[in-house]
Write an enzyme that holds these catalytic residues in place. Structure first.
Site, PDB file in Angstrom:
ATOM      1  N   GLU A  44       1.047  -1.351   0.207  1.00 12.44           N
ATOM      2  CA  GLU A  44       0.001  -0.010  -0.171  1.00 12.44           C
ATOM      3  C   GLU A  44       1.352   1.038   0.183  1.00 12.44           C
ATOM      4  O   GLU A  44       1.642   1.709   0.916  1.00 12.44           O
ATOM      5  CB  GLU A  44      -1.033  -0.039   1.271  1.00 12.44           C
ATOM      6  CG  GLU A  44      -1.950   1.002   1.316  1.00 12.44           C
ATOM      7  CD  GLU A  44      -2.523   0.868   3.073  1.00 12.44           C
ATOM      8  OE1 GLU A  44      -3.452   2.030   3.015  1.00 12.44           O
ATOM      9  OE2 GLU A  44      -2.237   0.349   3.993  1.00 12.44           O
ATOM     10  N   LYS A 130      -8.300   3.461  -3.139  1.00  9.31           N
ATOM     11  CA  LYS A 130      -9.497   3.804  -2.003  1.00  9.31           C
ATOM     12  C   LYS A 130     -10.454   3.563  -0.761  1.00  9.31           C
ATOM     13  O   LYS A 130     -10.686   5.024  -1.549  1.00  9.31           O
ATOM     14  CB  LYS A 130      -8.060   3.137  -0.422  1.00  9.31           C
ATOM     15  CG  LYS A 130      -8.402   2.725   0.950  1.00  9.31           C
ATOM     16  CD  LYS A 130      -7.561   2.568   1.867  1.00  9.31           C
ATOM     17  CE  LYS A 130      -7.500   1.987   3.076  1.00  9.31           C
ATOM     18  NZ  LYS A 130      -6.808   2.292   3.893  1.00  9.31           N
ATOM     19  N   CYS A 164      -5.449  -2.546   2.684  1.00  6.84           N
ATOM     20  CA  CYS A 164      -5.971  -2.798   3.868  1.00  6.84           C
ATOM     21  C   CYS A 164      -7.138  -2.840   3.641  1.00  6.84           C
ATOM     22  O   CYS A 164      -7.651  -3.928   3.938  1.00  6.84           O
ATOM     23  CB  CYS A 164      -5.519  -1.234   4.290  1.00  6.84           C
ATOM     24  SG  CYS A 164      -4.850  -1.298   6.148  1.00  6.84           S
TER      25      CYS A 164
END
Length: 341
Positions: A44, A130, A164
């Site tokens: 990430e 995200k 995540c």
């Protein structure tokens, strides 16, 4: 279906330096390619680093502003010279590559947690933003939307993933399962035994291969000229992330890792036919679903702060209203449905 060797690259970014971290990523792509990897996955926001200070600094005060300024200056525009360099490396080793970046628009000042995907010909396949930054991350990142929930067709299966703690969002997972995902990239900042258990759960729930990869980073990796260096970070023992990267099979079995506290490249050979075969036991969007009881509506249209066109249509809601989604089997490939930007 063709088999593929997957590589999870657990590495330390050059903290808040886009150019140096891109150069390091290129070298690591070549290293993973030399080990036979046809799919290479980075953590990430590897470029130029994960903004760990959001958990350490006081919002709005002290070094928070200068740190954001440094992050903005070193963020990646997609596409740009930085993505071109990553694409050339992908073409050199003839591998699919997924790299986490802090990304912004060419004229924008909002940063997005973004995973960019490249094909073995060096092309930029697309990007995933995200959807929901976690806690302090909302101080530095904007929100993604459903238009970047991509799954790409490859010779070894359908490739995609979430970032995540998106992986803890049941509806986001279901949306990806419904796209027929076979190989799931899970770049992350989370690290520890509980995260490895999450990877194993997704593998077994989705009957897919999961590549979980985080950076390895400690206080001593922060250069002296970074704003707030002295008050926010310690030395070698001040761990920000110990990694815990792992590759998981379609029944929750660990194929490689977890790798803890050191840089390294984990590799495992993936056979998507094996993953698909196990779905006779459990298929969350097939025989084990109940569409008569549960349905999911996914708005996969890009959000925009400004639109051009017929103002009256906008007022009526015609422009903003999401169109009904066709079944996945009737929709064109995500790779071809809209250009990357």
């Amino acid at each position: 279906m063709r088999k593929v060797r997957a590589a999870a690259v657990q590495a330390t970014p050059v903290f808040l330096s886009r150019e140096a971290t891109v150069n390091k990523a290129v070298k690591l792509i070549h290293e993973a390619g030399s080990q036979g990897a046809g799919l290479i996955v980075f953590p990430e926001t590897f470029i130029p680093t994960y903004p760990d200070w959001v958990w350490r600094a006081t919002p709005w005060d002290g070094p928070s502003g200068p740190l954001y300024g440094r992050l903005l200056e070193n963020s990646v525009i997609v596409p740009s010279a930085a993505t071109d360099a990553l694409g050339r490396a992908s073409r050199r080793v003839k591998a699919y590559v997924s790299v986490g970046v802090n990304a912004r628009g060419e004229h924008g000042a909002t940063i997005y947690n973004t995973q960019v995907y490249f094909g073995p010909d060096g092309s930029l396949l697309g990007k995933h933003r995200k959807l929901m930054p976690t806690g302090g991350e909302r101080l530095v990142w904007g929100y993604g939307d459903g238009s970047t929930l991509h799954v790409f067709d490859t010779p070894f299966g359908r490739l995609g993933g979430l970032t995540c703690w998106e992986n803890y969002m049941p509806l986001a997972r279901f949306a990806m399962y419904a796209k027929g995902i076979d190989v799931w990239c899970a770049p992350t900042w989370d690290n520890g035994d509980a995260w490895v258990a999450t990877l194993r759960h997704i593998g077994k729930e989705g009957r897919c291969f999961v590549i979980g990869v985080a950076p390895v980073l400690r206080g001593s990796d922060v250069p002296a000229d970074v704003p707030g260096r002295t008050e926010l970070w310690g030395g070698e023992d001040d761990w920000m992330s110990k990694g815990y990267s792992a590759i998981v099979g379609p029944e929750g079995d660990i194929l490689a890792g977890p790798l803890v506290g050191e840089e390294g490249i984990l590799c495992a050979d993936l056979d998507v036919d094996r993953a698909r075969e196990t779905r006779y036991k459990f298929d969350p969007v097939g025989h084990y679903s109940r569409p008569d009881v549960f349905t999911l509506l996914v708005n996969d249209h890009p959000a925009s702060v400004a639109m051009s066109g017929d103002v009256s249509a906008t007022v009526r809601g015609d422009v903003r209203s999401p169109k009904p989604s066709r079944p996945a089997s009737e929709r064109p490939s995500d790779r071809k449905s809209r250009p990357a930007s």
